[in-house]
Design a protein around this motif. Structure first.
Motif, PDB file in Angstrom:
ATOM      1  N   TYR A 114      12.597 -16.470   1.829  1.00 54.85           N
ATOM      2  CA  TYR A 114      11.738 -17.327   1.007  1.00 54.85           C
ATOM      3  C   TYR A 114      12.035 -18.765   1.395  1.00 54.85           C
ATOM      4  O   TYR A 114      12.773 -19.485   0.725  1.00 54.85           O
ATOM      5  N   THR A 115      11.477 -19.204   2.521  1.00 56.38           N
ATOM      6  CA  THR A 115      11.692 -20.552   3.012  1.00 56.38           C
ATOM      7  C   THR A 115      10.371 -21.302   3.017  1.00 56.38           C
ATOM      8  O   THR A 115       9.344 -20.777   2.593  1.00 56.38           O
ATOM      9  N   ASP A 116      10.402 -22.530   3.527  1.00 60.62           N
ATOM     10  CA  ASP A 116       9.181 -23.312   3.578  1.00 60.62           C
ATOM     11  C   ASP A 116       8.242 -22.860   4.683  1.00 60.62           C
ATOM     12  O   ASP A 116       7.138 -23.382   4.810  1.00 60.62           O
ATOM     13  N   ARG A 117       8.673 -21.875   5.497  1.00 61.41           N
ATOM     14  CA  ARG A 117       7.818 -21.375   6.576  1.00 61.41           C
ATOM     15  C   ARG A 117       7.625 -19.863   6.561  1.00 61.41           C
ATOM     16  O   ARG A 117       6.550 -19.374   6.913  1.00 61.41           O
ATOM     17  N   VAL A 118       8.657 -19.126   6.185  1.00 66.83           N
ATOM     18  CA  VAL A 118       8.611 -17.664   6.302  1.00 66.83           C
ATOM     19  C   VAL A 118       9.030 -17.006   4.999  1.00 66.83           C
ATOM     20  O   VAL A 118      10.045 -17.398   4.405  1.00 66.83           O
ATOM     21  N   ARG A 119       8.237 -16.014   4.561  1.00 64.48           N
ATOM     22  CA  ARG A 119       8.544 -15.336   3.305  1.00 64.48           C
ATOM     23  C   ARG A 119       8.357 -13.826   3.445  1.00 64.48           C
ATOM     24  O   ARG A 119       7.528 -13.365   4.218  1.00 64.48           O
ATOM     25  N   SER A 120       9.147 -13.082   2.706  1.00 66.76           N
ATOM     26  CA  SER A 120       9.119 -11.623   2.773  1.00 66.76           C
ATOM     27  C   SER A 120       8.013 -11.034   1.900  1.00 66.76           C
ATOM     28  O   SER A 120       7.595 -11.636   0.903  1.00 66.76           O
ATOM     29  N   ALA A 121       7.597  -9.844   2.286  1.00 68.61           N
ATOM     30  CA  ALA A 121       6.610  -9.102   1.506  1.00 68.61           C
ATOM     31  C   ALA A 121       6.851  -7.611   1.706  1.00 68.61           C
ATOM     32  O   ALA A 121       7.460  -7.183   2.702  1.00 68.61           O
ATOM     33  N   ALA A 122       6.369  -6.827   0.759  1.00 70.24           N
ATOM     34  CA  ALA A 122       6.524  -5.375   0.813  1.00 70.24           C
ATOM     35  C   ALA A 122       5.153  -4.715   0.812  1.00 70.24           C
ATOM     36  O   ALA A 122       4.190  -5.247   0.251  1.00 70.24           O
ATOM     37  N   ALA A 123       5.066  -3.552   1.456  1.00 74.57           N
ATOM     38  CA  ALA A 123       3.801  -2.818   1.522  1.00 74.57           C
ATOM     39  C   ALA A 123       4.092  -1.369   1.895  1.00 74.57           C
ATOM     40  O   ALA A 123       5.222  -1.017   2.238  1.00 74.57           O
ATOM     41  N   ASP A 124       3.071  -0.551   1.827  1.00 73.05           N
ATOM     42  CA  ASP A 124       3.128   0.795   2.391  1.00 73.05           C
ATOM     43  C   ASP A 124       3.123   0.628   3.909  1.00 73.05           C
ATOM     44  O   ASP A 124       2.183   0.076   4.482  1.00 73.05           O
ATOM     45  N   TRP A 125       4.179   1.097   4.579  1.00 69.35           N
ATOM     46  CA  TRP A 125       4.313   0.875   6.019  1.00 69.35           C
ATOM     47  C   TRP A 125       3.308   1.665   6.851  1.00 69.35           C
ATOM     48  O   TRP A 125       3.183   1.416   8.049  1.00 69.35           O
ATOM     49  N   SER A 126       2.599   2.584   6.245  1.00 64.77           N
ATOM     50  CA  SER A 126       1.536   3.263   6.994  1.00 64.77           C
ATOM     51  C   SER A 126       0.235   2.457   6.952  1.00 64.77           C
ATOM     52  O   SER A 126      -0.691   2.720   7.713  1.00 64.77           O
ATOM     53  N   PHE A 127       0.172   1.471   6.048  1.00 66.53           N
ATOM     54  CA  PHE A 127      -0.945   0.517   5.998  1.00 66.53           C
ATOM     55  C   PHE A 127      -0.583  -0.744   6.785  1.00 66.53           C
ATOM     56  O   PHE A 127      -1.393  -1.277   7.537  1.00 66.53           O
ATOM     57  N   TYR A 128       0.625  -1.239   6.546  1.00 65.27           N
ATOM     58  CA  TYR A 128       1.120  -2.445   7.194  1.00 65.27           C
ATOM     59  C   TYR A 128       2.524  -2.147   7.725  1.00 65.27           C
ATOM     60  O   TYR A 128       3.505  -2.254   6.972  1.00 65.27           O
ATOM     61  N   PRO A 129       2.648  -1.761   8.996  1.00 62.19           N
ATOM     62  CA  PRO A 129       3.965  -1.379   9.522  1.00 62.19           C
ATOM     63  C   PRO A 129       4.967  -2.524   9.475  1.00 62.19           C
ATOM     64  O   PRO A 129       4.583  -3.705   9.469  1.00 62.19           O
ATOM     65  N   VAL A 130       6.235  -2.163   9.420  1.00 60.52           N
ATOM     66  CA  VAL A 130       7.298  -3.158   9.327  1.00 60.52           C
ATOM     67  C   VAL A 130       7.177  -4.172  10.471  1.00 60.52           C
ATOM     68  O   VAL A 130       6.917  -3.813  11.616  1.00 60.52           O
TER      69      VAL A 130
END
Length: 222
Positions: A114-130
């Motif tokens: 969680y920075t001023d440029r890059v942030r994490s997110a979660a999803a179903d990896w079969s929709f949005y792979p890691v």
């Protein structure tokens, strides 16, 4: 007296930990480096609010979404060739009951970002792979899929990581326009999930990946 002071100190430490549970090192991936982020990118000091000037989804994206098949939230399901999407987003933080055991780590074992440029997110990896990198229209950040959650399985919903419950609640649930910048890896997703099939949501994601990518069936059996 000393035990009482120690107890009060422990309570204070715990409160700080759970109010800002991602205040660890600034972790950047290779894709972040290619995008121009550097190890000197500042890590935000996490307060009780943040600014989310999200733009309304464009008329073209909304119109195209109407004709798509829908998931259980009645949101469109897209082909991988489609990079501009109308997406249901929610928010989570690491002090929630279902994430507290993992602390500030994501599903790959690295730090949530969680920075001023890059942030994490979660999803179903079969929709949005890691490793999938995307932007939300109106916001300046790159988001990276490095986490998953059982409630996301079987949907196109993306869960946006927030550093505290206050900021998480401020985001709430929003339908936003998302642009895929770079697709992640189904192979890496399958390798990670294959080690976690005792969990039903991991098994379900893995099965859906293999259905879409039959060449990964051998990876799934390792």
């Amino acid at each position: 007296m000393i035990p009482k002071l120690l107890s009060l100190s422990l309570i204070a430490f715990t409160a700080v930990l759970f109010s800002s549970c991602s205040s660890g090192p600034n972790v950047l991936s290779k894709s972040d480096i290619r995008s121009g982020a550097s190890s000197s990118s500042k890590v935000f000091s996490f307060g009780k609010s943040d600014s989310f000037p999200v733009s309304a989804p464009s008329a073209g994206v909304v119109s195209a979404a109407a004709a798509k098949p829908k998931d259980r939230h009645k949101m469109p399901v897209y082909a991988f060739s489609e990079r501009s999407r109308l997406v249901r987003t929610t928010a989570y933080t690491c002090s929630e009951d279902d994430h507290i055991v993992y602390g500030s780590k994501n599903a790959t074992g690295t730090q949530l970002r969680y920075t001023d440029r890059v942030r994490s997110a979660a999803a179903d990896w079969s929709f949005y792979p890691v490793g999938t990198v995307f932007r939300i229209t109106g916001l300046p950040y790159l988001y990276v899929i490095d986490d998953y959650g059982s409630a996301l399985t079987g949907t196109g919903t993306i869960d946006i990581y927030k550093p505290s419950k206050d900021v998480m609640n401020q985001w709430g649930r929003r339908n936003v326009e998302v642009t895929i910048v770079q697709w992640g890896s189904f192979t890496r997703s399958a390798e990670i999930l294959a080690q976690r099939t005792k969990y039903s949501h991991c098994s379900q994601m893995l099965a859906n990946i293999v259905r879409q990518r039959p060449n990964l069936s051998a990876v799934a059996k390792r």
